[in-house]
Design a protein around this motif. Structure first.
Motif, PDB file in Angstrom:
ATOM      1  N   LEU A   1      -1.058  22.789  16.513  1.00 16.54           N
ATOM      2  CA  LEU A   1      -2.398  22.378  16.895  1.00 16.54           C
ATOM      3  C   LEU A   1      -2.779  21.062  16.211  1.00 16.54           C
ATOM      4  O   LEU A   1      -3.327  20.158  16.850  1.00 16.54           O
ATOM      5  CB  LEU A   1      -3.395  23.478  16.545  1.00 16.54           C
ATOM      6  N   ALA A   2      -2.444  20.920  14.932  1.00 17.09           N
ATOM      7  CA  ALA A   2      -2.739  19.685  14.200  1.00 17.09           C
ATOM      8  C   ALA A   2      -1.982  18.509  14.807  1.00 17.09           C
ATOM      9  O   ALA A   2      -2.541  17.411  14.949  1.00 17.09           O
ATOM     10  CB  ALA A   2      -2.397  19.842  12.720  1.00 17.09           C
ATOM     11  N   ALA A   3      -0.722  18.709  15.175  1.00 15.76           N
ATOM     12  CA  ALA A   3       0.059  17.635  15.790  1.00 15.76           C
ATOM     13  C   ALA A   3      -0.546  17.227  17.125  1.00 15.76           C
ATOM     14  O   ALA A   3      -0.590  16.033  17.460  1.00 15.76           O
ATOM     15  CB  ALA A   3       1.509  18.084  15.977  1.00 15.76           C
ATOM     16  N   THR A   4      -1.044  18.180  17.882  1.00 19.01           N
ATOM     17  CA  THR A   4      -1.679  17.880  19.159  1.00 19.01           C
ATOM     18  C   THR A   4      -2.949  17.069  18.955  1.00 19.01           C
ATOM     19  O   THR A   4      -3.198  16.088  19.661  1.00 19.01           O
ATOM     20  CB  THR A   4      -1.999  19.190  19.916  1.00 19.01           C
ATOM     21  N   VAL A   5      -3.748  17.456  17.973  1.00 21.75           N
ATOM     22  CA  VAL A   5      -4.988  16.734  17.691  1.00 21.75           C
ATOM     23  C   VAL A   5      -4.676  15.314  17.223  1.00 21.75           C
ATOM     24  O   VAL A   5      -5.325  14.357  17.645  1.00 21.75           O
ATOM     25  CB  VAL A   5      -5.844  17.493  16.656  1.00 21.75           C
TER      26      VAL A   5
END
Length: 81
Positions: free
Chosen positions: A22-26
């Protein structure tokens, strides 16, 4: 960075998605959103229009306190595609 991570973890509702994914997507979305303004600032500085570059920074709430004048740096530019 830690505040962003905490916000992501609080908003995580799908247990199949890790907080790292999720952090990589953000981060990817933020990079895409900032690509245009970053290119604009680089191009304004390269053209010698520091005032306009500082205005773009200020529109994002970024204040600067440079005591030395900016110098032109030739950087490779990528297409926004």
């Amino acid at each position: 960075h830690s505040a962003c991570r905490a916000t992501i973890e609080r908003s995580q509702t799908d247990t199949d998605v890790s907080s790292e994914v999720l952090a990589a997507t953000v981060r990817s979305m933020a990079n895409k959103l900032l690509h245009g303004p970053t290119l604009t600032i680089k191009n304004l500085i390269a053209a010698g229009d520091e005032g306009a570059a500082f205005a773009v920074l200020a529109s994002y709430g970024i204040t600067t306190d440079f005591t030395i004048p900016l110098q032109r740096v030739d950087l490779p530019m990528r297409d926004a595609s």
